[in-house]
Design a protein around this motif. Structure first.
Motif, mmCIF file in Angstrom:
data_model
loop_
_atom_site.group_PDB
_atom_site.id
_atom_site.type_symbol
_atom_site.label_atom_id
_atom_site.label_comp_id
_atom_site.label_asym_id
_atom_site.label_seq_id
_atom_site.Cartn_x
_atom_site.Cartn_y
_atom_site.Cartn_z
ATOM 1 N N MET A 1 11.515 4.935 4.033
ATOM 2 C CA MET A 1 10.204 4.380 4.258
ATOM 3 C C MET A 1 10.157 3.829 5.690
ATOM 4 O O MET A 1 11.115 3.230 6.151
ATOM 5 C CB MET A 1 9.939 3.246 3.274
ATOM 6 N N CYS A 2 9.063 4.043 6.351
ATOM 7 C CA CYS A 2 8.862 3.489 7.690
ATOM 8 C C CYS A 2 7.685 2.531 7.658
ATOM 9 O O CYS A 2 6.616 2.861 7.159
ATOM 10 C CB CYS A 2 8.582 4.599 8.696
ATOM 11 N N ILE A 3 7.914 1.352 8.189
ATOM 12 C CA ILE A 3 6.866 0.347 8.340
ATOM 13 C C ILE A 3 6.601 0.233 9.836
ATOM 14 O O ILE A 3 7.519 -0.034 10.619
ATOM 15 C CB ILE A 3 7.301 -1.026 7.791
ATOM 16 N N ARG A 4 5.352 0.443 10.216
ATOM 17 C CA ARG A 4 5.025 0.380 11.654
ATOM 18 C C ARG A 4 3.637 -0.203 11.845
ATOM 19 O O ARG A 4 2.794 -0.158 10.956
ATOM 20 C CB ARG A 4 5.125 1.763 12.286
ATOM 21 N N ASP A 5 3.450 -0.769 13.036
ATOM 22 C CA ASP A 5 2.144 -1.284 13.459
ATOM 23 C C ASP A 5 1.574 -2.304 12.482
ATOM 24 O O ASP A 5 0.370 -2.346 12.248
ATOM 25 C CB ASP A 5 1.153 -0.128 13.645
ATOM 26 N N SER A 6 2.428 -3.134 11.904
ATOM 27 C CA SER A 6 1.997 -4.152 10.942
ATOM 28 C C SER A 6 2.153 -5.549 11.517
ATOM 29 O O SER A 6 2.887 -5.754 12.484
ATOM 30 C CB SER A 6 2.823 -4.046 9.655
ATOM 31 N N ILE A 7 1.466 -6.489 10.899
ATOM 32 C CA ILE A 7 1.530 -7.894 11.319
ATOM 33 C C ILE A 7 2.007 -8.716 10.133
ATOM 34 O O ILE A 7 1.419 -8.658 9.048
ATOM 35 C CB ILE A 7 0.153 -8.399 11.771
ATOM 36 N N TYR A 8 3.073 -9.447 10.341
ATOM 37 C CA TYR A 8 3.607 -10.375 9.338
ATOM 38 C C TYR A 8 3.384 -11.769 9.909
ATOM 39 O O TYR A 8 4.042 -12.160 10.875
ATOM 40 C CB TYR A 8 5.094 -10.122 9.107
ATOM 41 N N ALA A 9 2.450 -12.518 9.340
ATOM 42 C CA ALA A 9 2.050 -13.794 9.937
ATOM 43 C C ALA A 9 2.612 -14.992 9.178
ATOM 44 O O ALA A 9 2.375 -15.130 7.981
ATOM 45 C CB ALA A 9 0.529 -13.888 10.007
ATOM 46 N N TYR A 10 3.346 -15.813 9.906
ATOM 47 C CA TYR A 10 3.853 -17.104 9.432
ATOM 48 C C TYR A 10 4.701 -16.975 8.172
ATOM 49 O O TYR A 10 4.549 -17.734 7.229
ATOM 50 C CB TYR A 10 2.698 -18.103 9.282
ATOM 51 N N VAL A 11 5.617 -16.015 8.191
ATOM 52 C CA VAL A 11 6.520 -15.816 7.066
ATOM 53 C C VAL A 11 7.595 -16.896 7.055
ATOM 54 O O VAL A 11 7.987 -17.421 8.096
ATOM 55 C CB VAL A 11 7.168 -14.414 7.099
ATOM 56 N N SER A 20 21.660 -0.743 1.853
ATOM 57 C CA SER A 20 22.545 0.195 2.524
ATOM 58 C C SER A 20 21.941 1.607 2.478
ATOM 59 O O SER A 20 21.198 1.936 1.571
ATOM 60 C CB SER A 20 23.900 0.176 1.813
ATOM 61 N N PHE A 21 22.297 2.430 3.458
ATOM 62 C CA PHE A 21 21.739 3.771 3.565
ATOM 63 C C PHE A 21 22.802 4.816 3.789
ATOM 64 O O PHE A 21 23.840 4.541 4.381
ATOM 65 C CB PHE A 21 20.763 3.865 4.751
ATOM 66 N N LYS A 22 22.493 6.037 3.375
ATOM 67 C CA LYS A 22 23.280 7.197 3.764
ATOM 68 C C LYS A 22 22.648 7.730 5.041
ATOM 69 O O LYS A 22 21.435 7.648 5.233
ATOM 70 C CB LYS A 22 23.235 8.270 2.681
ATOM 71 N N SER A 23 23.461 8.291 5.900
ATOM 72 C CA SER A 23 22.948 8.846 7.146
ATOM 73 C C SER A 23 21.834 9.846 6.864
ATOM 74 O O SER A 23 21.936 10.679 5.965
ATOM 75 C CB SER A 23 24.090 9.526 7.904
ATOM 76 N N GLY A 24 20.740 9.718 7.608
ATOM 77 C CA GLY A 24 19.583 10.581 7.436
ATOM 78 C C GLY A 24 18.551 10.047 6.458
ATOM 79 O O GLY A 24 17.504 10.644 6.283
ATOM 80 N N HIS A 25 18.856 8.912 5.819
ATOM 81 C CA HIS A 25 17.938 8.334 4.833
ATOM 82 C C HIS A 25 17.586 6.885 5.171
ATOM 83 O O HIS A 25 17.274 6.092 4.295
ATOM 84 C CB HIS A 25 18.561 8.399 3.431
ATOM 85 N N GLU A 26 17.627 6.539 6.437
ATOM 86 C CA GLU A 26 17.398 5.175 6.880
ATOM 87 C C GLU A 26 15.926 4.797 6.807
ATOM 88 O O GLU A 26 15.057 5.641 6.983
ATOM 89 C CB GLU A 26 17.852 4.991 8.341
#
Length: 114
Positions: A1-11, A20-26
């Motif tokens: 999953m890719c999270i991009r161009d998001s705003i996390y405010a006052y967390v 953990s990931f296997k290579s190619g599944h990050e």
């Protein structure tokens, strides 16, 4: 999953946490704005994983602009190892700026008079 161009405010914690990931599944986390209530790492992940999340060009804010560490390294050291390139840390932006970012992300017209 890719999270991009998001705003996390006052967390209260970090803005990103994965396992953990296997290579190619990050997972990816990039071009985000992370506004934290207190200084500390903005991401949580397994530093011993065979493959690390792809993170870059994030803007991290905390009350003082204090630096943080990832996997026991300062941000600068971590970036020299070719991780989290382009990510910056700074003091909190003005609330008005956060609202402008949100309006742009949601494709809302600005409430500013012409």
């Amino acid at each position: 999953m890719c999270i991009r161009d998001s705003i996390y405010a006052y967390v209260s914690g970090g803005c990103m946490g994965v396992g953990s990931f296997k290579s190619g599944h990050e997972d990816g986390f990039y071009n985000n704005k992370c506004i934290m209530q207190r200084p500390g790492s903005y991401a949580s992940f397994d530093c011993q994983s065979p493959a690390l999340p792809k993170m870059y060009n994030n803007s991290v804010f905390n009350p003082t602009g204090a630096n943080f560490s990832e996997c026991g390294k300062t941000l600068a050291e971590w970036q020299r190892l070719n991780h989290d390139q382009g990510t910056t840390v700074a003091p909190w932006p003005a609330d008005e700026q956060v609202l402008l970012w949100a309006q742009a992300a949601l494709h809302m017209p600005s409430n500013k008079p012409n």
